[in-house]
Scaffold this motif. Structure first.
Motif, PDB file in Angstrom:
ATOM      1  N   THR A   1      41.622 -25.896 -40.042  1.00  0.00           N
ATOM      2  CA  THR A   1      41.296 -25.523 -38.667  1.00  0.00           C
ATOM      3  C   THR A   1      39.812 -25.722 -38.373  1.00  0.00           C
ATOM      4  O   THR A   1      39.444 -26.290 -37.345  1.00  0.00           O
ATOM      5  CB  THR A   1      41.696 -24.053 -38.422  1.00  0.00           C
ATOM      6  N   ALA A   2      38.953 -25.276 -39.285  1.00  0.00           N
ATOM      7  CA  ALA A   2      37.506 -25.407 -39.087  1.00  0.00           C
ATOM      8  C   ALA A   2      37.071 -26.868 -39.054  1.00  0.00           C
ATOM      9  O   ALA A   2      36.224 -27.262 -38.242  1.00  0.00           O
ATOM     10  CB  ALA A   2      36.759 -24.650 -40.186  1.00  0.00           C
ATOM     11  N   ALA A   3      37.648 -27.695 -39.905  1.00  0.00           N
ATOM     12  CA  ALA A   3      37.285 -29.111 -39.937  1.00  0.00           C
ATOM     13  C   ALA A   3      37.739 -29.821 -38.662  1.00  0.00           C
ATOM     14  O   ALA A   3      37.018 -30.697 -38.139  1.00  0.00           O
ATOM     15  CB  ALA A   3      37.893 -29.784 -41.170  1.00  0.00           C
ATOM     16  N   ILE A   4      38.900 -29.466 -38.147  1.00  0.00           N
ATOM     17  CA  ILE A   4      39.372 -30.054 -36.890  1.00  0.00           C
ATOM     18  C   ILE A   4      38.435 -29.669 -35.754  1.00  0.00           C
ATOM     19  O   ILE A   4      38.010 -30.509 -34.962  1.00  0.00           O
ATOM     20  CB  ILE A   4      40.815 -29.613 -36.583  1.00  0.00           C
ATOM     21  N   ARG A   5      38.089 -28.414 -35.680  1.00  0.00           N
ATOM     22  CA  ARG A   5      37.211 -27.932 -34.598  1.00  0.00           C
ATOM     23  C   ARG A   5      35.829 -28.564 -34.694  1.00  0.00           C
ATOM     24  O   ARG A   5      35.218 -28.885 -33.669  1.00  0.00           O
ATOM     25  CB  ARG A   5      37.123 -26.415 -34.659  1.00  0.00           C
TER      26      ARG A   5
ATOM     27  N   THR B   1      41.086 -26.826 -27.485  1.00  0.00           N
ATOM     28  CA  THR B   1      41.154 -25.479 -26.909  1.00  0.00           C
ATOM     29  C   THR B   1      42.144 -24.561 -27.639  1.00  0.00           C
ATOM     30  O   THR B   1      42.115 -23.355 -27.458  1.00  0.00           O
ATOM     31  CB  THR B   1      41.564 -25.555 -25.423  1.00  0.00           C
ATOM     32  N   HIS B   2      43.010 -25.165 -28.439  1.00  0.00           N
ATOM     33  CA  HIS B   2      44.013 -24.387 -29.165  1.00  0.00           C
ATOM     34  C   HIS B   2      44.398 -25.171 -30.417  1.00  0.00           C
ATOM     35  O   HIS B   2      44.488 -26.398 -30.384  1.00  0.00           O
ATOM     36  CB  HIS B   2      45.249 -24.197 -28.275  1.00  0.00           C
ATOM     37  N   SER B   3      44.605 -24.454 -31.512  1.00  0.00           N
ATOM     38  CA  SER B   3      45.088 -25.113 -32.725  1.00  0.00           C
ATOM     39  C   SER B   3      46.073 -24.195 -33.438  1.00  0.00           C
ATOM     40  O   SER B   3      45.985 -22.974 -33.337  1.00  0.00           O
ATOM     41  CB  SER B   3      43.931 -25.481 -33.665  1.00  0.00           C
ATOM     42  N   LYS B   4      46.991 -24.837 -34.128  1.00  0.00           N
ATOM     43  CA  LYS B   4      47.927 -24.096 -34.976  1.00  0.00           C
ATOM     44  C   LYS B   4      48.172 -24.943 -36.216  1.00  0.00           C
ATOM     45  O   LYS B   4      48.561 -26.102 -36.122  1.00  0.00           O
ATOM     46  CB  LYS B   4      49.246 -23.831 -34.257  1.00  0.00           C
ATOM     47  N   VAL B   5      47.912 -24.336 -37.372  1.00  0.00           N
ATOM     48  CA  VAL B   5      48.099 -25.003 -38.658  1.00  0.00           C
ATOM     49  C   VAL B   5      49.039 -24.138 -39.485  1.00  0.00           C
ATOM     50  O   VAL B   5      48.761 -22.964 -39.717  1.00  0.00           O
ATOM     51  CB  VAL B   5      46.748 -25.218 -39.382  1.00  0.00           C
ATOM     52  N   THR B   6      50.146 -24.734 -39.917  1.00  0.00           N
ATOM     53  CA  THR B   6      51.154 -24.009 -40.694  1.00  0.00           C
ATOM     54  C   THR B   6      51.373 -24.731 -42.013  1.00  0.00           C
ATOM     55  O   THR B   6      51.605 -25.938 -42.033  1.00  0.00           O
ATOM     56  CB  THR B   6      52.483 -23.926 -39.922  1.00  0.00           C
ATOM     57  N   LEU B   7      51.270 -23.985 -43.107  1.00  0.00           N
ATOM     58  CA  LEU B   7      51.424 -24.550 -44.443  1.00  0.00           C
ATOM     59  C   LEU B   7      52.563 -23.832 -45.167  1.00  0.00           C
ATOM     60  O   LEU B   7      52.588 -22.603 -45.236  1.00  0.00           O
ATOM     61  CB  LEU B   7      50.116 -24.409 -45.228  1.00  0.00           C
TER      62      LEU B   7
ATOM     63  N   PHE C   1      60.631 -21.465 -49.063  1.00  0.00           N
ATOM     64  CA  PHE C   1      59.197 -21.628 -48.825  1.00  0.00           C
ATOM     65  C   PHE C   1      58.523 -20.280 -48.621  1.00  0.00           C
ATOM     66  O   PHE C   1      59.131 -19.349 -48.097  1.00  0.00           O
ATOM     67  CB  PHE C   1      58.941 -22.440 -47.542  1.00  0.00           C
ATOM     68  N   SER C   2      57.250 -20.234 -48.967  1.00  0.00           N
ATOM     69  CA  SER C   2      56.365 -19.208 -48.435  1.00  0.00           C
ATOM     70  C   SER C   2      55.552 -19.913 -47.352  1.00  0.00           C
ATOM     71  O   SER C   2      55.292 -21.116 -47.451  1.00  0.00           O
ATOM     72  CB  SER C   2      55.467 -18.613 -49.512  1.00  0.00           C
ATOM     73  N   VAL C   3      55.160 -19.179 -46.317  1.00  0.00           N
ATOM     74  CA  VAL C   3      54.527 -19.804 -45.158  1.00  0.00           C
ATOM     75  C   VAL C   3      53.283 -19.022 -44.748  1.00  0.00           C
ATOM     76  O   VAL C   3      53.315 -17.793 -44.680  1.00  0.00           O
ATOM     77  CB  VAL C   3      55.503 -19.862 -43.960  1.00  0.00           C
ATOM     78  N   VAL C   4      52.201 -19.774 -44.478  1.00  0.00           N
ATOM     79  CA  VAL C   4      50.988 -19.206 -43.909  1.00  0.00           C
ATOM     80  C   VAL C   4      50.653 -20.044 -42.681  1.00  0.00           C
ATOM     81  O   VAL C   4      50.659 -21.275 -42.740  1.00  0.00           O
ATOM     82  CB  VAL C   4      49.816 -19.230 -44.913  1.00  0.00           C
ATOM     83  N   SER C   5      50.365 -19.369 -41.573  1.00  0.00           N
ATOM     84  CA  SER C   5      50.068 -20.060 -40.329  1.00  0.00           C
ATOM     85  C   SER C   5      48.846 -19.446 -39.681  1.00  0.00           C
ATOM     86  O   SER C   5      48.699 -18.220 -39.667  1.00  0.00           O
ATOM     87  CB  SER C   5      51.277 -19.955 -39.392  1.00  0.00           C
ATOM     88  N   LEU C   6      47.977 -20.305 -39.156  1.00  0.00           N
ATOM     89  CA  LEU C   6      46.783 -19.837 -38.439  1.00  0.00           C
ATOM     90  C   LEU C   6      46.780 -20.479 -37.064  1.00  0.00           C
ATOM     91  O   LEU C   6      46.775 -21.702 -36.944  1.00  0.00           O
ATOM     92  CB  LEU C   6      45.512 -20.213 -39.205  1.00  0.00           C
ATOM     93  N   GLU C   7      46.791 -19.632 -36.033  1.00  0.00           N
ATOM     94  CA  GLU C   7      46.766 -20.120 -34.657  1.00  0.00           C
ATOM     95  C   GLU C   7      45.510 -19.577 -33.987  1.00  0.00           C
ATOM     96  O   GLU C   7      45.214 -18.384 -34.079  1.00  0.00           O
ATOM     97  CB  GLU C   7      48.016 -19.623 -33.921  1.00  0.00           C
ATOM     98  N   LYS C   8      44.766 -20.479 -33.317  1.00  0.00           N
ATOM     99  CA  LYS C   8      43.501 -20.077 -32.691  1.00  0.00           C
ATOM    100  C   LYS C   8      43.423 -20.608 -31.269  1.00  0.00           C
ATOM    101  O   LYS C   8      43.831 -21.732 -31.003  1.00  0.00           O
ATOM    102  CB  LYS C   8      42.317 -20.593 -33.480  1.00  0.00           C
ATOM    103  N   GLN C   9      42.892 -19.774 -30.395  1.00  0.00           N
ATOM    104  CA  GLN C   9      42.601 -20.134 -29.010  1.00  0.00           C
ATOM    105  C   GLN C   9      41.074 -20.163 -28.890  1.00  0.00           C
ATOM    106  O   GLN C   9      40.411 -19.209 -29.304  1.00  0.00           O
ATOM    107  CB  GLN C   9      43.209 -19.084 -28.081  1.00  0.00           C
ATOM    108  N   TYR C  10      40.532 -21.231 -28.368  1.00  0.00           N
ATOM    109  CA  TYR C  10      39.065 -21.354 -28.262  1.00  0.00           C
ATOM    110  C   TYR C  10      38.630 -21.259 -26.807  1.00  0.00           C
ATOM    111  O   TYR C  10      39.322 -21.651 -25.919  1.00  0.00           O
ATOM    112  CB  TYR C  10      38.595 -22.680 -28.841  1.00  0.00           C
TER     113      TYR C  10
END
Length: 116
Positions: A77-81, A88-94, A107-116
């Motif tokens: 997320t930080a590298a994309i930004r 303005t918005h990102s969502k990364v799901t692993l 699966f185990s899942v981790v997701s980070l969603e951000k609004q800028y």
């Protein structure tokens, strides 16, 4: 709002808290989604987000082993930004395939969603 996404990118990587994960590695599936304001000239890549570059960012981050998937999604997320400050918005799901803790799950899942 324009959304650009990569879905179900497959990686083999060495992320994990346990030593065996760091040695044996595991299969991961990554989804990356970003939104930007609608470009004035949608035919110009310079006004959009290059999904080939999104893949390159994801690949670079996935190559660096981390003990927690939370760190991996944060770094992507930080590298994309950093590359695309107008996102303005990102969502990364692993997703980690069959994490080695004895449970019967896909699966185990981790997701980070951000609004800028």
């Amino acid at each position: 709002m324009l959304t650009i996404a990569l879905e179900s990118i497959k990686f083999f990587a060495y992320h994990g808290l346990y030593k065996e994960e760091q040695v044996l590695g595991n299969h991961f599936i990554l989804d990356v989604q970003v939104s930007i304001p609608e470009p004035e000239h949608p035919s110009m890549l310079s006004e959009s987000v290059n999904y080939e570059e999104l893949y390159s960012i994801a690949r670079r981050v996935m190559e660096v082993p981390q003990p927690l998937l939370e760190q991996v999604v944060h770094d992507i997320t930080a590298a994309i930004r950093a590359k695309y400050p107008y996102v303005t918005h990102s969502k990364v799901t692993l997703r980690k395939q069959a994490p080695p803790f004895g449970g019967d799950l896909a699966f185990s899942v981790v997701s980070l969603e951000k609004q800028y």
